[in-house]
Design a protein around this motif. Structure first.
Motif, short mmCIF file in Angstrom:
data_model
loop_
_atom_site.label_atom_id
_atom_site.label_comp_id
_atom_site.label_asym_id
_atom_site.label_seq_id
_atom_site.Cartn_x
_atom_site.Cartn_y
_atom_site.Cartn_z
N VAL A 68 0.82 -1.22 0.00
CA VAL A 68 0.00 0.00 0.00
C VAL A 68 0.84 1.27 0.00
CG1 VAL A 68 -1.84 -1.19 1.25
CG2 VAL A 68 -0.20 0.18 2.54
N THR A 69 2.16 1.13 0.07
CA THR A 69 3.01 2.32 0.20
C THR A 69 2.87 3.27 -0.98
OG1 THR A 69 4.64 1.15 1.56
CG2 THR A 69 5.38 3.13 0.43
N THR A 71 0.55 3.41 -3.37
CA THR A 71 -0.81 3.96 -3.42
C THR A 71 -1.01 4.99 -2.31
OG1 THR A 71 -1.66 1.87 -4.30
CG2 THR A 71 -3.27 3.39 -3.34
N GLY A 72 -0.49 4.69 -1.12
CA GLY A 72 -0.65 5.60 0.01
C GLY A 72 -0.03 6.96 -0.23
N VAL A 76 -2.25 10.37 -0.32
CA VAL A 76 -2.02 11.48 0.62
C VAL A 76 -2.01 12.81 -0.11
CG1 VAL A 76 -0.27 12.54 2.10
CG2 VAL A 76 -0.88 10.14 2.43
N LEU A 193 6.32 6.30 3.70
CA LEU A 193 4.91 6.70 3.67
C LEU A 193 4.52 7.41 4.96
CD1 LEU A 193 2.00 6.74 2.64
CD2 LEU A 193 1.75 4.38 3.43
N ALA A 197 3.21 11.23 5.23
CA ALA A 197 1.86 11.43 5.78
C ALA A 197 1.88 12.38 6.97
CB ALA A 197 1.25 10.09 6.18
N ALA A 275 -9.28 5.98 -2.23
CA ALA A 275 -8.83 6.05 -0.84
C ALA A 275 -9.15 7.42 -0.23
CB ALA A 275 -7.33 5.77 -0.75
N THR A 293 -7.61 9.06 5.07
CA THR A 293 -7.06 8.52 3.82
C THR A 293 -6.17 7.32 4.09
OG1 THR A 293 -7.15 10.67 2.71
CG2 THR A 293 -5.61 9.04 1.83
N LEU A 294 -5.32 7.39 5.12
CA LEU A 294 -4.44 6.26 5.44
C LEU A 294 -5.25 5.04 5.89
CD1 LEU A 294 -1.42 7.89 7.30
CD2 LEU A 294 -1.53 7.05 4.95
N VAL A 297 -6.62 3.57 2.71
CA VAL A 297 -5.56 2.88 1.98
C VAL A 297 -5.29 1.51 2.59
CG1 VAL A 297 -3.07 2.89 1.51
CG2 VAL A 297 -4.43 4.93 1.05
N THR A 298 -5.24 1.48 3.92
CA THR A 298 -5.01 0.20 4.62
C THR A 298 -6.15 -0.77 4.37
OG1 THR A 298 -3.82 1.42 6.34
CG2 THR A 298 -4.48 -0.84 6.85
#
Length: 345
Positions: A68-69, A71-72, A76, A193, A197, A275, A293-294, A297-298
């Motif tokens: 997910v990094t 995408t995260g 963000v 990430l 963030a 996300a 958002t995080l 994403v998770t």
């Protein structure tokens, strides 16, 4: 009597007032949207953890974190531009182009990782500023401008790379560290990430810049009358997106071992927007935050990993992402109490 009353020191706050205020602050931070995401994440973890004993293992949790990094990172910065009242559909293509540039520059400079990374970040800045200039001074709708960028930057990446992966970077210690290194038991990518963030969260919540970004998204006319230079902010935010997309591209290069024009970056824009929307960003602007958002994403990463572990067709993952995006927007519309399009009040 009046004099004594006026000079009397203010009464001390009642016991428990401080604790109550802290509790309210915590509840405002963990809002209903985030609680819903936490609940959904818990359901996903319990469901797939029951179906597969290895799903909740530490090694698989790290796999989810690494997955997910990229995408995260894009989600963000997508959060920032959505709060500002804009959108960037080209982030996936930006990451793909940055990936190709980082690998090609790395190879051309005799396996110099710093040159490769600097070239990628430079390209990211140019792309971000270009997007901002087209939107601000070309007076082009952000969705249309970045949709054009989605096609254009993907095309440029394929042209300079010949449509194939470029270079090999896992003979370099820096790229190996980015790809496989760990700090305090967590992959380096996850730490990157987390740092981005936290930096963006602080920028949005605790600085005048962040308050102005919320103001622009909430009411651009009022923000302009208050003296905020909206053009400068929009160009700067798009430039920031370019930089972070370049970082995502560098991590994509490290993860795959080579520069990828499309593989690995395809569909990242949809994931990032999904996300951000799931995390509470209102697509009209003015609302949203990095925390939600995080969490989103998770949730997406955990769901995708669970479907993969169970051997479910990968095409269903795209179906799930599309459905989640629609659900998020429907929830936003209901909360805003806006009239449905084409239906009576």
């Amino acid at each position: 009597m009046t004099q004594q009353t006026l000079s009397r020191p203010p009464a001390e706050p009642a016991k428990g007032t401080t604790a109550t205020l802290r509790g309210r602050a915590l509840l405002s931070a963990v809002n209903g949207q985030n609680l819903s995401l936490i609940g959904a994440l818990a359901v996903v973890l319990i469901l797939f953890g029951t179906l597969n004993d290895n799903y909740l293992s530490w090694s698989n949790i790290q796999v989810i974190g690494e997955a997910v990094t990229i995408t995260g990172l894009l989600a963000v910065v997508q959060t920032v531009i959505i709060i500002c009242g804009g959108l960037d559909i080209s982030v996936g293509s930006q990451a793909g182009l940055a990936s190709v540039v980082s690998a090609m520059a790395f190879t051309s400079a005799g396996s110099n990782s710093l040159v490769g990374m600097a070239a990628a970040v430079g390209v990211g800045i140019v792309i971000g500023v270009l997007n901002g200039l087209i939107i601000v001074y070309g007076r082009v709708n952000a969705t249309i401008a970045t949709l054009a960028g989605l096609a254009a930057y993907k095309g440029v990446a394929q042209l300079v790379s010949g449509g194939s992966a470029q270079g090999y970077v896992l003979n370099n210690d820096v790229f190996i560290f980015l790809s496989r290194g760990k700090v305090a038991g967590l992959p380096v990518m996850v730490w990157i990430l987390a740092l981005v963030a936290v930096a963006v969260h602080v920028l949005l919540r605790y600085t005048d810049i962040g308050r102005n970004i919320y103001a622009i998204g909430g009411n651009a006319t009022a923000a302009r009358l208050a003296g905020i230079n909206i053009n400068k902010y929009l160009i700067s935010v798009y430039a920031m997106i370019g930089v972070v997309a370049a970082v995502a591209g560098i991590l994509l290069t490290a993860r795959t071992g080579s520069g990828q024009p499309t593989s690995g970056s395809e569909g990242l824009e949809l994931k990032a927007i999904t996300a951000a929307a799931l995390g509470g960003c209102v697509l009209k602007g003015g609302k949203g935050g990095v925390g939600g958002t995080l969490l989103a994403v998770t949730l997406l990463g955990a769901l995708e990993n669970g479907l993969t572990v169970e051997g479910i067709n990968a095409f269903w993952q795209s179906v799930a992402q599309g459905m989640l995006l629609v659900i998020a927007v429907v929830i936003q519309q209901r909360r805003s109490r806006e009239r449905a399009v084409g239906l009576p009040d």
